[in-house]
Design a protein around this motif. Structure first.
Motif: not given
Length: 164
Positions: A5-10, A35-39, A88-96
């Protein structure tokens, strides 16, 4: 067969439990981010599945292309129309996000800096036209407040994923 599992909440584990009997399935990851983190898709990719990623943030789109050269990466935002969007790009996050007030809240309440860039938009039905009539086993939408816009651009008669 081991599944990592790579996803944030399985979410990937839940999908795998439902779909593990499908060899070399197909997915669509809208708002794919890294491609990997929280994917949600990485574990499926490792099992031989392939898919399409929709990711408007340039650094993440390029990371997806590097990590998954045999998959399609659409560097755009999905909407209910063809045009452009101030993302609105929030660098280094998935919050854009395309929702300016949401980016402002992230900055004021949490200290996240953002910068606006212009990205092309198109309806989901047009962006994924090559999949019409094909089995799509799962489709994920994670677009930070823009989900309704994505769904308004979907033709549910032409593209019918098994799991949404």
């Amino acid at each position: 067969m081991t599944f990592t599992s790579y996803a944030q909440n399985f979410e990937d584990v839940m999908l795998w439990r439902a779909l593990r009997h499908i060899p070399q399935g197909r997915y669509v990851d809208i708002g794919a981010q890294d491609p990997v983190v929280d994917s949600v898709s990485k574990g499926f990719y490792e099992q031989g599945w392939r898919g399409i990623h929709v990711e408007p943030v340039p650094v993440y789109a390029e990371s997806l292309r590097q990590d998954r050269p045999d998959e399609t990466v659409l560097q755009l935002a999905l909407s209910d129309h063809v045009g452009t969007l101030a993302l609105n790009v929030v660098p280094g996050t998935g919050l854009s996000t395309g929702v300016k007030t949401q980016a402002e809240v992230l900055q004021v309440k949490h200290g996240f800096e953002y910068q606006s860039i212009s990205v092309p938009t198109m309806p989901l039905s047009a962006a994924l036209e090559l999949l019409h009539g094909l089995d799509v086993h799962w489709l994920k939408i994670d677009v930070e407040g823009m989900e309704a816009d994505v769904l308004r651009g979907w033709d549910s008669q032409a593209l019918r994923p098994w799991i949404l």
